[in-house]
Design an enzyme around this catalytic site. Structure first.
Site, PDB file in Angstrom:
ATOM      1  N   ASP A 118       2.646  -9.231   7.262  1.00 49.11           N
ATOM      2  CA  ASP A 118       2.900 -10.237   6.238  1.00 49.11           C
ATOM      3  C   ASP A 118       2.275 -11.563   6.684  1.00 49.11           C
ATOM      4  O   ASP A 118       2.571 -12.044   7.777  1.00 49.11           O
ATOM      5  CB  ASP A 118       4.413 -10.409   6.056  1.00 49.11           C
ATOM      6  N   ASP A 154      -6.430  -7.936   6.094  1.00 47.76           N
ATOM      7  CA  ASP A 154      -7.389  -8.268   5.034  1.00 47.76           C
ATOM      8  C   ASP A 154      -7.290  -9.751   4.694  1.00 47.76           C
ATOM      9  O   ASP A 154      -8.053 -10.246   3.865  1.00 47.76           O
ATOM     10  CB  ASP A 154      -7.090  -7.454   3.772  1.00 47.76           C
ATOM     11  N   TYR A 193      -2.515   0.553   3.119  1.00 43.07           N
ATOM     12  CA  TYR A 193      -3.003  -0.697   2.550  1.00 43.07           C
ATOM     13  C   TYR A 193      -4.494  -0.878   2.797  1.00 43.07           C
ATOM     14  O   TYR A 193      -5.219  -1.356   1.937  1.00 43.07           O
ATOM     15  CB  TYR A 193      -2.238  -1.880   3.170  1.00 43.07           C
ATOM     16  N   GLU A 194      -4.941  -0.501   3.961  1.00 45.18           N
ATOM     17  CA  GLU A 194      -6.353  -0.671   4.304  1.00 45.18           C
ATOM     18  C   GLU A 194      -7.252   0.114   3.359  1.00 45.18           C
ATOM     19  O   GLU A 194      -8.281  -0.393   2.891  1.00 45.18           O
ATOM     20  CB  GLU A 194      -6.588  -0.238   5.745  1.00 45.18           C
TER      21      GLU A 194
END
Length: 213
Positions: A118, A154, A193-194
């Site tokens: 986060d 990211d 997520y990647e």
């Protein structure tokens, strides 16, 4: 990672003690006994739904992996992947990254992974970022001399912040990737997520940093 509350998640974790360490404070200093071997231990703080930790464990059977997350529902999804894989070198635990010294002895962990943490972008939340100096103090205690942190994100702002935080702490930046997927790095294991971000054309940043005690 924020996910919808999963009904029965707590019971799911409690019913699989072969993979989920329910009282990790009781095995502090004895993690190799938990795994039944003397292989090095790597941990992922913020394991999400478990794709990374199970992928790494499958590729590296000579290393023991522990996936850590603070959210019960998230960890229950990671458990699903562990159960599917039946890998003997993976364990999970429900814990906060700021409390790792409660569960691991000094130098008990060889390497630590932080993946898509986060970013906590507001300045008043800086102390919650997993690369803030108080977290680095914790990591340094459980890692050995020259222990490494491998970090992926990211979020450019968090990446730049983390590079500065590592450097100001006195860590060595061993390797830095400003566009991981456009590089020749061959050992990347993606998180959920990647994959999602990269498919949208989002640049993925990565750094390997080590303490220089």
């Amino acid at each position: 990672m924020r996910v919808r509350r999963r009904k029965g998640a707590k019971e799911h974790l409690e019913s699989n003690p072969q993979y989920v360490i329910l009282k990790p404070e009781e095995v502090k200093g004895h993690w190799q006994e938990v795994f039944g071997n003397d292989h090095p231990i790597h941990i992922e703080v913020g394991s999400g739904k478990g794709r990374f930790i199970t992928g790494m464990a499958a590729k590296n059977p000579q290393i023991n992996y522990i996936g850590i997350d603070i959210q019960v529902s998230v960890l229950s999804h990671a458990l699903d992947k562990v159960l599917d894989s039946q890998l003997p070198n993976v364990k999970l635990m429900l814990a906060d990254g700021s409390s790792l010294t409660h569960y691991f002895a000094d130098s008990e962990v060889e390497r630590l992974y932080l993946n898509f943490s986060d970013p906590w972008p507001k300045r008043r939340h800086e102390k919650r970022r997993l690369t803030y100096k108080s977290f680095l103090d914790t990591y340094k205690k459980i890692l050995p001399e020259k222990g490494e942190i491998h970090f992926k994100t990211d979020n450019r702002g968090l990446f730049e912040y983390s590079l500065a935080s590592f450097s100001q702490y006195g860590m060595i930046l061993e390797q830095v990737w400003l566009d991981l997927h456009a590089s020749d790095y061959e050992n990347n294991v993606m998180t959920e997520y990647e994959e999602k971000f990269s498919q949208k054309g989002q640049v993925i940043y990565r750094v390997e940093a080590r303490f220089k005690r």
